[in-house]
Design an enzyme around this catalytic site. Structure first.
Site, PDB file in Angstrom:
ATOM      1  N   GLN A  71       0.296  -6.510  -3.439  1.00 33.61           N
ATOM      2  CA  GLN A  71      -0.722  -6.773  -2.407  1.00 33.61           C
ATOM      3  C   GLN A  71      -1.884  -5.793  -2.572  1.00 33.61           C
ATOM      4  O   GLN A  71      -2.887  -5.896  -1.878  1.00 33.61           O
ATOM      5  CB  GLN A  71      -0.120  -6.613  -1.013  1.00 33.61           C
ATOM      6  CG  GLN A  71       1.062  -7.533  -0.755  1.00 33.61           C
ATOM      7  CD  GLN A  71       1.765  -7.200   0.540  1.00 33.61           C
ATOM      8  OE1 GLN A  71       1.412  -7.705   1.616  1.00 33.61           O
ATOM      9  NE2 GLN A  71       2.764  -6.346   0.471  1.00 33.61           N
TER      10      GLN A  71
ATOM     11  N   CYS B  99     -27.237 -12.076  -5.830  1.00 31.78           N
ATOM     12  CA  CYS B  99     -27.034 -12.549  -7.210  1.00 31.78           C
ATOM     13  C   CYS B  99     -28.356 -12.544  -7.983  1.00 31.78           C
ATOM     14  O   CYS B  99     -29.364 -13.046  -7.475  1.00 31.78           O
ATOM     15  CB  CYS B  99     -26.473 -13.970  -7.113  1.00 31.78           C
ATOM     16  SG  CYS B  99     -26.323 -14.829  -8.679  1.00 31.78           S
TER      17      CYS B  99
ATOM     18  N   CYS C  33     -20.663 -14.598  -6.773  1.00 34.33           N
ATOM     19  CA  CYS C  33     -21.753 -15.071  -5.900  1.00 34.33           C
ATOM     20  C   CYS C  33     -21.231 -16.188  -4.988  1.00 34.33           C
ATOM     21  O   CYS C  33     -20.578 -17.127  -5.463  1.00 34.33           O
ATOM     22  CB  CYS C  33     -22.902 -15.592  -6.748  1.00 34.33           C
ATOM     23  SG  CYS C  33     -24.180 -16.383  -5.755  1.00 34.33           S
TER      24      CYS C  33
ATOM     25  N   ASN D  86      11.200   1.535   1.731  1.00 33.68           N
ATOM     26  CA  ASN D  86      10.065   1.654   2.629  1.00 33.68           C
ATOM     27  C   ASN D  86      10.282   2.784   3.620  1.00 33.68           C
ATOM     28  O   ASN D  86      11.395   2.941   4.147  1.00 33.68           O
ATOM     29  CB  ASN D  86       9.824   0.344   3.380  1.00 33.68           C
ATOM     30  CG  ASN D  86       8.379   0.238   3.836  1.00 33.68           C
ATOM     31  OD1 ASN D  86       7.447   0.268   3.015  1.00 33.68           O
ATOM     32  ND2 ASN D  86       8.181   0.172   5.151  1.00 33.68           N
TER      33      ASN D  86
ATOM     34  N   ALA E 246       0.812  -1.220   0.000  1.00 34.93           N
ATOM     35  CA  ALA E 246       0.000   0.000   0.000  1.00 34.93           C
ATOM     36  C   ALA E 246       0.846   1.271   0.000  1.00 34.93           C
ATOM     37  O   ALA E 246       0.425   2.340  -0.443  1.00 34.93           O
ATOM     38  CB  ALA E 246      -0.921  -0.015   1.220  1.00 34.93           C
TER      39      ALA E 246
ATOM     40  N   PHE F  29      -2.234   1.046   5.350  1.00 36.48           N
ATOM     41  CA  PHE F  29      -2.940   0.407   6.471  1.00 36.48           C
ATOM     42  C   PHE F  29      -2.254   0.644   7.807  1.00 36.48           C
ATOM     43  O   PHE F  29      -2.919   0.735   8.845  1.00 36.48           O
ATOM     44  CB  PHE F  29      -3.026  -1.111   6.206  1.00 36.48           C
ATOM     45  CG  PHE F  29      -3.802  -1.441   4.969  1.00 36.48           C
ATOM     46  CD1 PHE F  29      -3.154  -1.798   3.790  1.00 36.48           C
ATOM     47  CD2 PHE F  29      -5.188  -1.358   4.965  1.00 36.48           C
ATOM     48  CE1 PHE F  29      -3.875  -2.085   2.633  1.00 36.48           C
ATOM     49  CE2 PHE F  29      -5.910  -1.646   3.822  1.00 36.48           C
ATOM     50  CZ  PHE F  29      -5.259  -2.007   2.648  1.00 36.48           C
TER      51      PHE F  29
ATOM     52  N   HIS G 248      -3.540 -10.327  -3.453  1.00 36.44           N
ATOM     53  CA  HIS G 248      -4.652 -10.064  -2.532  1.00 36.44           C
ATOM     54  C   HIS G 248      -5.925  -9.731  -3.287  1.00 36.44           C
ATOM     55  O   HIS G 248      -6.815  -9.054  -2.779  1.00 36.44           O
ATOM     56  CB  HIS G 248      -4.290  -8.944  -1.546  1.00 36.44           C
ATOM     57  CG  HIS G 248      -3.367  -9.423  -0.452  1.00 36.44           C
ATOM     58  ND1 HIS G 248      -2.737  -8.570   0.414  1.00 36.44           N
ATOM     59  CD2 HIS G 248      -2.962 -10.671  -0.104  1.00 36.44           C
ATOM     60  CE1 HIS G 248      -2.007  -9.268   1.268  1.00 36.44           C
ATOM     61  NE2 HIS G 248      -2.109 -10.557   0.953  1.00 36.44           N
TER      62      HIS G 248
ATOM     63  N   ASP H  81      -5.823  -1.722  -5.889  1.00 39.96           N
ATOM     64  CA  ASP H  81      -6.243  -0.413  -6.438  1.00 39.96           C
ATOM     65  C   ASP H  81      -6.102  -0.317  -7.949  1.00 39.96           C
ATOM     66  O   ASP H  81      -6.413   0.719  -8.540  1.00 39.96           O
ATOM     67  CB  ASP H  81      -5.450   0.722  -5.751  1.00 39.96           C
ATOM     68  CG  ASP H  81      -3.926   0.504  -5.819  1.00 39.96           C
ATOM     69  OD1 ASP H  81      -3.233   0.891  -4.865  1.00 39.96           O
ATOM     70  OD2 ASP H  81      -3.435  -0.066  -6.834  1.00 39.96           O
TER      71      ASP H  81
HETATM   72  N1  APR Z   1       7.071   5.448   0.054  1.00 39.42           N
HETATM   73  C1  APR Z   1       7.630   4.385   0.687  1.00 39.42           C
HETATM   74  N2  APR Z   1       7.047   3.733   1.720  1.00 39.42           N
HETATM   75  C2  APR Z   1       5.846   4.183   2.129  1.00 39.42           C
HETATM   76  C3  APR Z   1       5.198   5.292   1.540  1.00 39.42           C
HETATM   77  C4  APR Z   1       5.865   5.937   0.462  1.00 39.42           C
HETATM   78  N3  APR Z   1       5.343   7.000  -0.167  1.00 39.42           N
HETATM   79  N4  APR Z   1       4.009   5.483   2.182  1.00 39.42           N
HETATM   80  C5  APR Z   1       3.926   4.528   3.137  1.00 39.42           C
HETATM   81  N5  APR Z   1       5.019   3.750   3.111  1.00 39.42           N
HETATM   82  C6  APR Z   1       5.297   2.547   3.902  1.00 39.42           C
HETATM   83  C7  APR Z   1       4.832   2.603   5.342  1.00 39.42           C
HETATM   84  O1  APR Z   1       5.883   3.039   6.175  1.00 39.42           O
HETATM   85  C8  APR Z   1       4.460   1.137   5.624  1.00 39.42           C
HETATM   86  O2  APR Z   1       5.530   0.437   6.261  1.00 39.42           O
HETATM   87  O3  APR Z   1       4.537   1.527   3.288  1.00 39.42           O
HETATM   88  C9  APR Z   1       4.211   0.516   4.245  1.00 39.42           C
HETATM   89  C10 APR Z   1       2.771   0.093   4.036  1.00 39.42           C
HETATM   90  O4  APR Z   1       2.516  -0.964   4.935  1.00 39.42           O
HETATM   91  P1  APR Z   1       1.011  -1.409   5.207  1.00 39.42           P
HETATM   92  O5  APR Z   1       0.183  -0.206   5.439  1.00 39.42           O
HETATM   93  O6  APR Z   1       1.073  -2.505   6.241  1.00 39.42           O
HETATM   94  O7  APR Z   1       0.546  -2.011   3.801  1.00 39.42           O
HETATM   95  P2  APR Z   1       0.856  -3.447   3.223  1.00 39.42           P
HETATM   96  O8  APR Z   1       2.234  -3.901   3.633  1.00 39.42           O
HETATM   97  O9  APR Z   1       0.568  -3.400   1.780  1.00 39.42           O
HETATM   98  O10 APR Z   1      -0.253  -4.359   3.957  1.00 39.42           O
HETATM   99  C11 APR Z   1      -0.321  -5.716   3.563  1.00 39.42           C
HETATM  100  O11 APR Z   1      -2.332  -5.946   4.898  1.00 39.42           O
HETATM  101  O12 APR Z   1      -4.400  -5.149   5.550  1.00 39.42           O
HETATM  102  C12 APR Z   1      -3.756  -6.037   4.732  1.00 39.42           C
HETATM  103  O13 APR Z   1      -4.553  -6.924   2.728  1.00 39.42           O
HETATM  104  C13 APR Z   1      -4.041  -5.741   3.278  1.00 39.42           C
HETATM  105  O14 APR Z   1      -2.596  -5.952   1.350  1.00 39.42           O
HETATM  106  C14 APR Z   1      -2.686  -5.440   2.679  1.00 39.42           C
HETATM  107  C15 APR Z   1      -1.755  -6.176   3.619  1.00 39.42           C
END
Ligand code: APR
Length: 247
Positions: A104, A155, A130, A216, A26, A37, A122, A107
């Site tokens: 993951q 459905c 359905c 990250n 994300a 998240f 994901h 979008d």
């Molecule tokens: N550039 C780099 N890193 C970023 C940025 C950015 N612009 N914005 C946020 N981050 C980092 C955050 O520091 C965080 O560690 O991206 C990471 C996102 O982590 P999560 O929010 O946990 O997202 P994700 O790892 O995709 O979650 C995995 O959890 O809820 C479930 O199914 C959902 O696919 C999701 C899964």
């Protein structure tokens, strides 16, 4: 080590690798306006428990709750546009520098940015199905039914409950994950971009490859294993790395 030196190290690692796969989370889409998240303060799960909201347990037992809260989160992710990071990955694929993207995210931004080999481990917010007869519907059909107050949406064929094709907590992993595992096992470098790497089984992937780059904003449980850890925004890091590779 300065970011410039990390970009250089990442670029040379990518150029020296035979097969490079990318794993996004994300965090690559926050610059497109979609909250992630787990970022402190802004993450969606800051005030909600995802297993309470986007889980099969809630969908099957409390479908009204699922559609009143969880479904809205899914819908909100659909109107964003790719950012520079998505476009750079699409260009890297076109130039044969990366073999594909494992995401993951649900979008659809990698598709919108032109990436072709995408493993949505994901699920996606393009379709629904359905629970009773398996009939496929577009996500728009789900949205229209929910907007009309048909909760849970049913459905048209068998009146079973419809669900989005997103992998919910409690769901088995889709076949795309099996394919992603095979791709990573055949790779010598994995680049993780914008993922906290806390959700299994996707967070097993970085353990399956010899070389690892993590881009990250915050720490991840795999930082110790990574050859390069870059604490920069995804688009800024990718722009610098890509410039070094292209020139
Ligand atoms: N550039 C780099 N890193 C970023 C940025 C950015 N612009 N914005 C946020 N981050 C980092 C955050 O520091 C965080 O560690 O991206 C990471 C996102 O982590 P999560 O929010 O946990 O997202 P994700 O790892 O995709 O979650 C995995 O959890 O809820 C479930 O199914 C959902 O696919 C999701 C899964």
């Amino acid at each position: 080590m300065r970011s410039e030196d990390l970009f250089k190290k990442a670029a040379s690692l990518i150029k020296a690798s035979k097969k490079v796969m990318v794993l996004t989370g994300a965090g690559i889409s926050t610059e497109s306006g979609i909250p992630d998240f787990r970022s402190p303060g802004t993450g969606l799960w800051e005030n909600m428990d995802p297993t309470e909201i986007l889980s099969t347990q809630v969908l099957f037992n409390y479908p009204e709750k699922f559609y009143k809260i969880g479904f809205k989160i899914l819908s909100s992710m659909r109107n964003a546009e790719p950012n520079e990071a998505h476009y750079i990955l699409s260009e890297m694929e076109k130039k044969g520098v990366i073999a594909g993207v494992i995401t993951q995210n649900i979008d659809n931004l990698h598709q919108k940015a032109g990436s072709k080999k995408i493993y949505e481990v994901h699920g996606n917010t393009r379709e629904g199905s359905c629970l009773r007869c398996g009939e496929k519907v577009s996500f728009e059909v789900l949205e229209r039914k929910v907007e009309k107050g048909e909760i849970p949406p049913r459905c048209d064929k068998c009146n079973g409950i419809l669900r989005p094709d997103v992998v919910l907590f409690g769901d088995p992993m889709p076949y795309a994950f099996d394919l992603a595992v095979k791709e990573v096992q055949e790779s010598d470098l994995l680049i993780v971009i914008g993922s906290s790497l806390v959700v299994a089984p996707v967070n097993f992937l970085p353990g399956m490859v010899d070389r690892l780059i993590i881009i990250n904003a915050t720490e991840t449980p795999y930082d110790y294993k990574a050859d390069v850890v870059i604490r920069e925004k995804a688009s800024y890091a990718l722009r610098n790395i890509w410039d070094l590779i292209k020139n």
